[in-house]
Design a protein around this motif. Structure first.
Motif, PDB file in Angstrom:
ATOM      1  N   LYS A  28     -11.079 103.041  48.578  1.00  0.00           N
ATOM      2  CA  LYS A  28     -11.459 101.706  49.057  1.00  0.00           C
ATOM      3  C   LYS A  28     -12.785 101.265  48.446  1.00  0.00           C
ATOM      4  O   LYS A  28     -12.943 100.120  48.030  1.00  0.00           O
ATOM      5  CB  LYS A  28     -11.569 101.688  50.579  1.00  0.00           C
ATOM      6  CG  LYS A  28     -10.258 101.612  51.303  1.00  0.00           C
ATOM      7  CD  LYS A  28     -10.489 101.549  52.793  1.00  0.00           C
ATOM      8  CE  LYS A  28      -9.196 101.566  53.567  1.00  0.00           C
ATOM      9  NZ  LYS A  28      -9.433 101.555  55.018  1.00  0.00           N
ATOM     10  N   GLU A  29     -13.758 102.172  48.402  1.00  0.00           N
ATOM     11  CA  GLU A  29     -15.058 101.848  47.818  1.00  0.00           C
ATOM     12  C   GLU A  29     -14.911 101.527  46.328  1.00  0.00           C
ATOM     13  O   GLU A  29     -15.495 100.573  45.829  1.00  0.00           O
ATOM     14  CB  GLU A  29     -16.034 103.012  47.997  1.00  0.00           C
ATOM     15  CG  GLU A  29     -16.507 103.199  49.415  1.00  0.00           C
ATOM     16  CD  GLU A  29     -17.345 104.467  49.585  1.00  0.00           C
ATOM     17  OE1 GLU A  29     -17.695 105.100  48.563  1.00  0.00           O
ATOM     18  OE2 GLU A  29     -17.637 104.812  50.735  1.00  0.00           O
ATOM     19  N   PHE A  30     -14.131 102.331  45.627  1.00  0.00           N
ATOM     20  CA  PHE A  30     -13.918 102.122  44.197  1.00  0.00           C
ATOM     21  C   PHE A  30     -13.252 100.770  43.946  1.00  0.00           C
ATOM     22  O   PHE A  30     -13.675 100.010  43.074  1.00  0.00           O
ATOM     23  CB  PHE A  30     -13.059 103.248  43.622  1.00  0.00           C
ATOM     24  CG  PHE A  30     -12.700 103.058  42.179  1.00  0.00           C
ATOM     25  CD1 PHE A  30     -13.648 103.273  41.193  1.00  0.00           C
ATOM     26  CD2 PHE A  30     -11.429 102.667  41.812  1.00  0.00           C
ATOM     27  CE1 PHE A  30     -13.329 103.100  39.859  1.00  0.00           C
ATOM     28  CE2 PHE A  30     -11.102 102.485  40.487  1.00  0.00           C
ATOM     29  CZ  PHE A  30     -12.055 102.710  39.501  1.00  0.00           C
ATOM     30  N   MET A  31     -12.235 100.477  44.722  1.00  0.00           N
ATOM     31  CA  MET A  31     -11.514  99.218  44.545  1.00  0.00           C
ATOM     32  C   MET A  31     -12.399  98.036  44.936  1.00  0.00           C
ATOM     33  O   MET A  31     -12.298  96.970  44.337  1.00  0.00           O
ATOM     34  CB  MET A  31     -10.234  99.210  45.384  1.00  0.00           C
ATOM     35  CG  MET A  31      -9.226 100.262  44.964  1.00  0.00           C
ATOM     36  SD  MET A  31      -8.631 100.064  43.307  1.00  0.00           S
ATOM     37  CE  MET A  31      -7.431  98.800  43.546  1.00  0.00           C
ATOM     38  N   GLY A  32     -13.274  98.223  45.909  1.00  0.00           N
ATOM     39  CA  GLY A  32     -14.160  97.150  46.335  1.00  0.00           C
ATOM     40  C   GLY A  32     -15.172  96.791  45.272  1.00  0.00           C
ATOM     41  O   GLY A  32     -15.616  95.639  45.182  1.00  0.00           O
ATOM     42  N   ASP A  33     -15.561  97.761  44.454  1.00  0.00           N
ATOM     43  CA  ASP A  33     -16.522  97.504  43.389  1.00  0.00           C
ATOM     44  C   ASP A  33     -15.894  96.790  42.195  1.00  0.00           C
ATOM     45  O   ASP A  33     -16.603  96.232  41.362  1.00  0.00           O
ATOM     46  CB  ASP A  33     -17.158  98.818  42.912  1.00  0.00           C
ATOM     47  CG  ASP A  33     -18.061  99.432  43.967  1.00  0.00           C
ATOM     48  OD1 ASP A  33     -18.481  98.703  44.885  1.00  0.00           O
ATOM     49  OD2 ASP A  33     -18.355 100.639  43.857  1.00  0.00           O
ATOM     50  N   MET A  34     -14.593  96.828  42.100  1.00  0.00           N
ATOM     51  CA  MET A  34     -13.898  96.200  40.973  1.00  0.00           C
ATOM     52  C   MET A  34     -13.684  94.714  41.297  1.00  0.00           C
ATOM     53  O   MET A  34     -13.656  94.312  42.443  1.00  0.00           O
ATOM     54  CB  MET A  34     -12.540  96.867  40.741  1.00  0.00           C
ATOM     55  CG  MET A  34     -12.578  98.366  40.644  1.00  0.00           C
ATOM     56  SD  MET A  34     -13.030  99.066  39.076  1.00  0.00           S
ATOM     57  CE  MET A  34     -11.837  98.486  37.966  1.00  0.00           C
ATOM     58  N   ASP A  35     -13.542  93.897  40.273  1.00  0.00           N
ATOM     59  CA  ASP A  35     -13.325  92.471  40.459  1.00  0.00           C
ATOM     60  C   ASP A  35     -11.829  92.161  40.413  1.00  0.00           C
ATOM     61  O   ASP A  35     -11.301  91.698  39.402  1.00  0.00           O
ATOM     62  CB  ASP A  35     -14.053  91.666  39.373  1.00  0.00           C
ATOM     63  CG  ASP A  35     -15.550  91.691  39.559  1.00  0.00           C
ATOM     64  OD1 ASP A  35     -15.994  91.829  40.709  1.00  0.00           O
ATOM     65  OD2 ASP A  35     -16.266  91.577  38.561  1.00  0.00           O
TER      66      ASP A  35
END
Length: 100
Positions: A54-61
């Protein structure tokens, strides 16, 4: 032929011997505890991995499907308007330019 009553008595006797044996009782408790610990570790690992993703995906645009569809529709409308304007300009230029 075996006597079912004697077999039942023997099974009960073996079960009572096992429960009275402290080594067996401790071993069973230890195994139950280990199984519970492993299950808890598995749950924690899954939750931790889920949070990291979730954190990784949240950092992506990334954009939502709805946003993508809205922009796609806007682009199609703009393309159609551009083609219509091009046709109008060509028609106006044809009227202004004398034939050769």
């Amino acid at each position: 032929m075996h006597n079912p009553l004697a077999q039942r008595a023997r099974a009960l006797h073996l079960a009572s011997m096992q429960s009275e044996n402290p080594f067996v009782a401790d071993f069973v408790k230890m195994m139950n505890s280990a199984a519970g610990t492993l299950a808890g570790m598995g749950r924690e690992a899954r939750e931790g991995a889920r949070e990291r993703v979730k954190e990784f995906m949240g950092d992506m645009d990334f954009v939502s499907r709805e946003e993508f569809e809205a922009v796609k529709e806007m682009a199609a409308t703009a393309r159609a308007e551009s083609e219509a304007l091009r046709a109008r300009i060509e028609a106006l230029e044809a009227k202004l330019t004398p034939p050769l």
